[in-house]
Design a protein around this motif. Structure first.
Motif, PDB file in Angstrom:
ATOM      1  N   THR A  90      -6.322 -11.396  22.710  1.00  0.00           N
ATOM      2  CA  THR A  90      -7.197 -10.534  21.903  1.00  0.00           C
ATOM      3  C   THR A  90      -6.745  -9.082  22.047  1.00  0.00           C
ATOM      4  N   LEU A  91      -7.053  -8.291  21.025  1.00  0.00           N
ATOM      5  CA  LEU A  91      -6.878  -6.849  21.171  1.00  0.00           C
ATOM      6  C   LEU A  91      -7.876  -6.363  22.232  1.00  0.00           C
ATOM      7  N   ILE A  92      -7.514  -5.336  22.970  1.00  0.00           N
ATOM      8  CA  ILE A  92      -8.448  -4.732  23.922  1.00  0.00           C
ATOM      9  C   ILE A  92      -9.337  -3.768  23.140  1.00  0.00           C
ATOM     10  N   PRO A  93     -10.655  -3.975  23.143  1.00  0.00           N
ATOM     11  CA  PRO A  93     -11.524  -3.081  22.368  1.00  0.00           C
ATOM     12  C   PRO A  93     -11.342  -1.624  22.798  1.00  0.00           C
ATOM     13  N   ARG A  94     -11.302  -0.730  21.803  1.00  0.00           N
ATOM     14  CA  ARG A  94     -11.104   0.706  22.056  1.00  0.00           C
ATOM     15  C   ARG A  94     -12.414   1.460  21.831  1.00  0.00           C
ATOM     16  N   PRO A  95     -12.613   2.532  22.597  1.00  0.00           N
ATOM     17  CA  PRO A  95     -13.840   3.309  22.382  1.00  0.00           C
ATOM     18  C   PRO A  95     -13.954   3.834  20.945  1.00  0.00           C
ATOM     19  N   GLU A  96     -12.831   4.153  20.309  1.00  0.00           N
ATOM     20  CA  GLU A  96     -12.941   4.723  18.950  1.00  0.00           C
ATOM     21  C   GLU A  96     -13.506   3.718  17.947  1.00  0.00           C
ATOM     22  N   THR A  97     -13.428   2.432  18.281  1.00  0.00           N
ATOM     23  CA  THR A  97     -13.980   1.420  17.364  1.00  0.00           C
ATOM     24  C   THR A  97     -15.515   1.423  17.390  1.00  0.00           C
ATOM     25  N   ALA A 185     -14.135  -4.495   9.569  1.00  0.00           N
ATOM     26  CA  ALA A 185     -12.931  -5.000  10.231  1.00  0.00           C
ATOM     27  C   ALA A 185     -12.228  -3.879  10.971  1.00  0.00           C
ATOM     28  N   ASN A 186     -11.655  -4.260  12.114  1.00  0.00           N
ATOM     29  CA  ASN A 186     -10.640  -3.435  12.754  1.00  0.00           C
ATOM     30  C   ASN A 186      -9.348  -4.248  12.632  1.00  0.00           C
ATOM     31  N   PRO A 187      -8.705  -4.173  11.468  1.00  0.00           N
ATOM     32  CA  PRO A 187      -7.537  -5.032  11.236  1.00  0.00           C
ATOM     33  C   PRO A 187      -6.302  -4.441  11.904  1.00  0.00           C
ATOM     34  N   PRO A 188      -5.208  -5.186  11.961  1.00  0.00           N
ATOM     35  CA  PRO A 188      -3.961  -4.553  12.408  1.00  0.00           C
ATOM     36  C   PRO A 188      -3.574  -3.473  11.402  1.00  0.00           C
ATOM     37  N   TYR A 189      -3.162  -2.308  11.890  1.00  0.00           N
ATOM     38  CA  TYR A 189      -2.775  -1.246  10.948  1.00  0.00           C
ATOM     39  C   TYR A 189      -1.599  -0.403  11.444  1.00  0.00           C
ATOM     40  N   VAL A 190      -0.909  -0.884  12.478  1.00  0.00           N
ATOM     41  CA  VAL A 190       0.231  -0.129  13.010  1.00  0.00           C
ATOM     42  C   VAL A 190       1.484  -0.532  12.231  1.00  0.00           C
ATOM     43  N   ALA A 191       2.330   0.450  11.897  1.00  0.00           N
ATOM     44  CA  ALA A 191       3.572   0.167  11.170  1.00  0.00           C
ATOM     45  C   ALA A 191       4.571  -0.527  12.097  1.00  0.00           C
ATOM     46  N   ASP A 201      -0.658   0.107  26.803  1.00  0.00           N
ATOM     47  CA  ASP A 201      -1.267  -1.220  26.667  1.00  0.00           C
ATOM     48  C   ASP A 201      -0.724  -1.992  25.469  1.00  0.00           C
ATOM     49  N   LEU A 202      -0.309  -1.290  24.420  1.00  0.00           N
ATOM     50  CA  LEU A 202       0.108  -1.982  23.191  1.00  0.00           C
ATOM     51  C   LEU A 202       1.217  -2.994  23.448  1.00  0.00           C
ATOM     52  N   ARG A 203       2.059  -2.739  24.483  1.00  0.00           N
ATOM     53  CA  ARG A 203       3.156  -3.664  24.803  1.00  0.00           C
ATOM     54  C   ARG A 203       2.651  -5.047  25.180  1.00  0.00           C
ATOM     55  N   ALA A 208       0.158  -9.592  16.355  1.00  0.00           N
ATOM     56  CA  ALA A 208      -0.542  -9.880  15.101  1.00  0.00           C
ATOM     57  C   ALA A 208      -1.857  -9.104  14.992  1.00  0.00           C
ATOM     58  N   ALA A 209      -2.366  -8.628  16.119  1.00  0.00           N
ATOM     59  CA  ALA A 209      -3.603  -7.845  16.074  1.00  0.00           C
ATOM     60  C   ALA A 209      -3.313  -6.358  15.868  1.00  0.00           C
ATOM     61  N   LEU A 210      -2.043  -5.987  15.970  1.00  0.00           N
ATOM     62  CA  LEU A 210      -1.675  -4.567  15.900  1.00  0.00           C
ATOM     63  C   LEU A 210      -0.876  -4.218  14.647  1.00  0.00           C
ATOM     64  N   VAL A 211       0.148  -5.047  14.367  1.00  0.00           N
ATOM     65  CA  VAL A 211       1.171  -4.661  13.390  1.00  0.00           C
ATOM     66  C   VAL A 211       0.891  -5.313  12.046  1.00  0.00           C
ATOM     67  N   LEU A 239     -13.703  -0.204   7.073  1.00  0.00           N
ATOM     68  CA  LEU A 239     -12.474  -0.576   7.782  1.00  0.00           C
ATOM     69  C   LEU A 239     -12.012   0.527   8.718  1.00  0.00           C
ATOM     70  N   GLU A 240     -11.652   0.133   9.933  1.00  0.00           N
ATOM     71  CA  GLU A 240     -10.940   1.087  10.794  1.00  0.00           C
ATOM     72  C   GLU A 240      -9.489   1.156  10.331  1.00  0.00           C
ATOM     73  N   HIS A 241      -8.869   2.325  10.489  1.00  0.00           N
ATOM     74  CA  HIS A 241      -7.452   2.458  10.110  1.00  0.00           C
ATOM     75  C   HIS A 241      -6.794   3.561  10.935  1.00  0.00           C
ATOM     76  N   GLU A 271      -8.781  10.879  11.569  1.00  0.00           N
ATOM     77  CA  GLU A 271      -9.216   9.929  10.537  1.00  0.00           C
ATOM     78  C   GLU A 271      -9.306   8.562  11.192  1.00  0.00           C
ATOM     79  N   ARG A 272     -10.442   7.874  11.017  1.00  0.00           N
ATOM     80  CA  ARG A 272     -10.602   6.639  11.793  1.00  0.00           C
ATOM     81  C   ARG A 272     -11.102   5.459  10.979  1.00  0.00           C
ATOM     82  N   ALA A 273     -11.969   5.710   9.988  1.00  0.00           N
ATOM     83  CA  ALA A 273     -12.534   4.584   9.234  1.00  0.00           C
ATOM     84  C   ALA A 273     -12.826   5.030   7.814  1.00  0.00           C
TER      85      ALA A 273
END
Ligand code: GLN
Length: 291
Positions: A90-97, A185-191, A201-203, A208-211, A239-241, A271-273
């Motif tokens: 799972t993605l690790i939940p972030r405070p910004e979410t 949704a907090n979808p994957p949104y990293v290029a 942590d992203l490593r 699939a939860a990030l990219v 949506l978060e982005h 910019e967050r959502a």
């Protein structure tokens, strides 16, 4: 003998080059090994942990120095005051979410609102909303069976009964006629080539939860194009982005017929959502395919 205070000072010094908040991380790891809350450490700074506890702590600090996320070492993370189980699936939940949660709770929705969380992962968003609004009915979707197992276990531990989790690749497994008052949704949104993926942590988190494609927007494009068919007329999509994606996400929402499109910034001013309201008449996008 090492006291809580001594152990924390020593570990915080070791963690200083590797961690953003070395003392906080040392506290979280030591509290975990002691089976206590972090606040307990402040109350008992002179307490001497036993040898097993000290060995546990030394091991976790070593693992942290190898880069493993604190949430993976303790197997949990707090989100919206809920203690959630986390795994490498799972993605690790972030405070910004939590910003998305505040935004959703501020909407004027019916007491019995139906709410969909796409790509729910650990269930963080669905569970936070389910705990804050006991009369809402939440559905969390994820295509990862391993993530859904974590989400369901979180719901069980938190005794939240107004949330269901379902295996689905975005909207795919939803019955055609299901309609929601709100989709979040907090979808994957990293290029794909974002250098952040090689740091921190992203490593250790599921790709699939990030990219999401070359510009990070593949998932959001898919969601923006298909959300209206699963919203009641006037239902909301939020949506978060990424912090440089607000303009493009807003344009996509407008293109698919959403009104009242808004961009929100997080506490750090980034910019967050973005969100908007589905067209009032019918579930079809106004500017979409006429069929
Ligand atoms: N906000 C996360 C990060 O960049 C990414 C989460 C996501 O892709 N949804 O660290």
């Amino acid at each position: 003998m090492s006291s809580v205070r001594g152990l924390l000072e020593h570990a915080a010094r070791r963690l200083t080059p590797a961690a953003d908040e070395p003392l906080l991380e040392a506290q979280v790891l030591l509290a975990h090994c002691l089976g206590r809350d972090r606040s307990w450490l402040y109350a008992w700074p002179e307490h001497i942990p036993n040898a097993t506890q000290i060995a546990c702590f030394a091991h976790l600090v070593d693992e942290r120095l190898r880069g493993r996320p604190v949430a993976h070492l303790t197997g949990e993370r707090e989100f919206w005051s809920l203690r959630l189980l986390i795994s490498p699936d799972t993605l690790i939940p972030r405070p910004e979410t939590e910003h998305l949660i505040e935004t959703a709770l501020a909407l004027e929705l019916p007491d019995d609102a139906r709410v969909l969380d796409l790509g729910t992962g650990s269930g963080a968003i669905a569970l936070a909303l389910a705990s804050a609004r006991r009369t809402w009915r939440l559905t969390g979707l994820d295509r990862s069976a391993a993530a859904l197992a974590v989400a369901r276990e979180n719901a069980r531990r938190l005794a939240l009964h107004n949330v269901d989790f379902l295996a689905s690749d975005w909207f795919e497994a939803l019955p055609e006629q299901s309609r929601f008052d709100l989709i979040v949704a907090n979808p994957p949104y990293v290029a794909l080539d974002d250098p952040h993926l090689t740091r921190g942590d992203l490593r250790f988190e599921p790709r699939a939860a990030l990219v999401s494609g070359p510009d990070g927007l593949d998932a959001i494009r898919h969601i923006a194009a298909n959300a209206a068919t699963h919203l009641v007329p006037g239902g909301w999509l939020w949506l978060e982005h990424g912090s440089d994606q607000g303009g493009r996400v807003g344009a996509m929402l407008r293109q698919h017929g959403f009104d009242q499109v808004e961009l929100r910034h997080d506490l750090a001013g980034r910019e967050r959502a973005s969100g908007g309201r589905s067209p009032r008449r019918g579930g079809q996008a106004q500017s979409g395919n006429p069929t």
